[in-house]
Write a protein that holds these residues in place. Structure first.
Motif, PDB file in Angstrom:
ATOM      1  N   PRO A 197       1.819 -16.811  48.630  1.00  0.00           N
ATOM      2  CA  PRO A 197       2.933 -16.442  47.744  1.00  0.00           C
ATOM      3  C   PRO A 197       2.446 -16.119  46.340  1.00  0.00           C
ATOM      4  CG  PRO A 197       2.887 -18.811  48.130  1.00  0.00           C
ATOM      5  CD  PRO A 197       1.904 -18.206  49.076  1.00  0.00           C
ATOM      6  N   GLY A 198       3.020 -15.079  45.763  1.00  0.00           N
ATOM      7  CA  GLY A 198       2.647 -14.675  44.419  1.00  0.00           C
ATOM      8  C   GLY A 198       1.385 -13.856  44.328  1.00  0.00           C
ATOM      9  N   VAL A 199       0.726 -13.643  45.465  1.00  0.00           N
ATOM     10  CA  VAL A 199      -0.524 -12.872  45.493  1.00  0.00           C
ATOM     11  C   VAL A 199      -0.236 -11.442  45.945  1.00  0.00           C
ATOM     12  CG1 VAL A 199      -2.800 -12.665  46.552  1.00  0.00           C
ATOM     13  CG2 VAL A 199      -1.904 -14.927  45.945  1.00  0.00           C
ATOM     14  N   ALA A 200      -0.790 -10.478  45.234  1.00  0.00           N
ATOM     15  CA  ALA A 200      -0.646  -9.077  45.628  1.00  0.00           C
ATOM     16  C   ALA A 200      -1.542  -8.805  46.837  1.00  0.00           C
ATOM     17  CB  ALA A 200      -1.023  -8.162  44.471  1.00  0.00           C
ATOM     18  N   ILE A 201      -0.932  -8.339  47.917  1.00  0.00           N
ATOM     19  CA  ILE A 201      -1.676  -8.060  49.144  1.00  0.00           C
ATOM     20  C   ILE A 201      -1.631  -6.558  49.396  1.00  0.00           C
ATOM     21  CG2 ILE A 201      -1.903  -8.583  51.600  1.00  0.00           C
ATOM     22  CD1 ILE A 201      -0.368 -11.160  51.097  1.00  0.00           C
ATOM     23  N   VAL A 236       8.271  -7.874  46.810  1.00  0.00           N
ATOM     24  CA  VAL A 236       8.138  -6.917  45.709  1.00  0.00           C
ATOM     25  C   VAL A 236       7.150  -5.825  46.099  1.00  0.00           C
ATOM     26  CG1 VAL A 236       7.433  -6.622  43.306  1.00  0.00           C
ATOM     27  CG2 VAL A 236       8.647  -8.701  44.020  1.00  0.00           C
ATOM     28  N   THR A 237       7.545  -4.582  45.880  1.00  0.00           N
ATOM     29  CA  THR A 237       6.657  -3.448  46.136  1.00  0.00           C
ATOM     30  C   THR A 237       5.773  -3.185  44.927  1.00  0.00           C
ATOM     31  OG1 THR A 237       8.240  -2.388  47.622  1.00  0.00           O
ATOM     32  CG2 THR A 237       6.543  -0.975  46.662  1.00  0.00           C
ATOM     33  N   LEU A 238       4.496  -3.079  45.159  1.00  0.00           N
ATOM     34  CA  LEU A 238       3.533  -2.738  44.114  1.00  0.00           C
ATOM     35  C   LEU A 238       3.037  -1.323  44.411  1.00  0.00           C
ATOM     36  CD1 LEU A 238       1.608  -6.116  44.233  1.00  0.00           C
ATOM     37  CD2 LEU A 238       3.455  -5.490  42.672  1.00  0.00           C
ATOM     38  N   LEU A 244       5.040 -11.454  47.807  1.00  0.00           N
ATOM     39  CA  LEU A 244       6.205 -12.301  48.051  1.00  0.00           C
ATOM     40  C   LEU A 244       6.318 -13.288  46.899  1.00  0.00           C
ATOM     41  CD1 LEU A 244       8.376 -12.833  50.314  1.00  0.00           C
ATOM     42  CD2 LEU A 244       6.957 -14.780  50.990  1.00  0.00           C
ATOM     43  N   GLU A 245       7.477 -13.282  46.223  1.00  0.00           N
ATOM     44  CA  GLU A 245       7.636 -14.172  45.081  1.00  0.00           C
ATOM     45  C   GLU A 245       9.011 -14.826  45.102  1.00  0.00           C
ATOM     46  OE1 GLU A 245       8.924 -11.055  41.563  1.00  0.00           O
ATOM     47  OE2 GLU A 245       6.783 -11.385  41.933  1.00  0.00           O
ATOM     48  N   PRO A 246       9.172 -15.946  44.384  1.00  0.00           N
ATOM     49  CA  PRO A 246      10.458 -16.647  44.411  1.00  0.00           C
ATOM     50  C   PRO A 246      11.587 -15.769  43.902  1.00  0.00           C
ATOM     51  CG  PRO A 246       8.744 -17.996  43.408  1.00  0.00           C
ATOM     52  CD  PRO A 246       8.175 -16.621  43.541  1.00  0.00           C
TER      53      PRO A 246
END
Length: 242
Positions: free
Chosen positions: A172-176, A223-225, A232-234
């Motif tokens: 979670p919170g990591v850009a993949i 969230v789309t980067l 994936l974030e809260p």
């Protein structure tokens, strides 16, 4: 190798697919109608099915649903001339695991077949124990049981949706990156378009939103980067006093 069901009413395409699959060592059966395909699925198991949605006797989406019911563990790939995203979404919601739009290159189709046959269920990253439930907000993922919950309510997810959500929730919170998701959820040797990833992300967002609305629980946000991938974030808490 694998046992493959080909459902295609075009004689040229059907003959080409059957010949190519057999050359690559697979056992292949060809049906030209939806009703024949459903009968075949009831009488023997298949590892993978290639289903043309434009059939002469039945609606292809209905055939997709009935093949999925008859072959719950079979990889189901739909072949469609309907390029609009809504049509692709309908096919995936009917039980398909992947799709190819016509016209397609034979090399791409065969590579997809090999990728699906090689690939087992995806696993979370090494940083997360596959036997311990994990999650974000009120989302909980149980990879051992392959179940996902929002609060106390279980979410109904297709196989690839579960694998994709598990991979995102594992970090979670990591850009993949898109390439990482394709490699770990689909196959490291994936060939061709990655639009199937976008379609599955869209479906997951809808299901998370629907589950949150039905349960009153907070669901994390995908969230789309742009140009990179997803994170994936809260969810953002709403201040009711405002």
């Amino acid at each position: 190798m694998a046992t493959v069901l080909v459902v295609e009413d075009d004689e040229t395409i059907g003959q080409t697919l059957i010949s190519s699959l057999r050359i690559h060592g697979h056992t292949a059966q060809w049906c030209t109608t939806g009703s024949a395909a459903i009968d075949s699925a009831k009488n023997q198991p298949f590892d993978l099915a290639l289903l043309d949605l434009g059939l002469p006797d039945m609606d292809g989406i209905d055939v997709c649903r009935r093949l999925r019911a008859a072959l719950p563990v079979c990889v189901l790939v739909v072949l469609t001339a309907r390029a609009d995203e809504i049509d692709v979404l309908v096919g995936l919601e009917a039980g398909a695991d992947d799709y190819l739009t016509k016209p397609f290159r034979l090399a791409e189709l065969l590579a997809r077949v090999q990728a699906h046959l090689r690939r087992g269920p995806a696993t979370p990253s090494a940083s997360t124990s596959a036997t311990s439930p994990f999650g974000l907000d009120e989302l909980q993922i149980d990879t051992a049981a392959r179940r996902a919950y929002l609060g106390d309510s279980e979410m109904v997810l297709r196989a690839k949706e579960f694998d994709l959500l598990s991979r995102l929730a594992a970090d979670p919170g990591v850009a993949i990156t898109r390439s990482t998701l394709m490699a770990e959820v689909w196959d490291q040797n994936w060939y061709g378009s990655t639009k199937t990833l976008d379609v599955h992300i869209a479906a997951l967002r809808r299901k998370l939103a629907a589950a949150a609305a039905a349960s009153g629980c907070r669901a994390p946000e995908i969230v789309t980067l742009r140009g990179h991938g997803f994170r994936l974030e809260p969810s953002v808490a709403v201040d009711d006093s405002m």
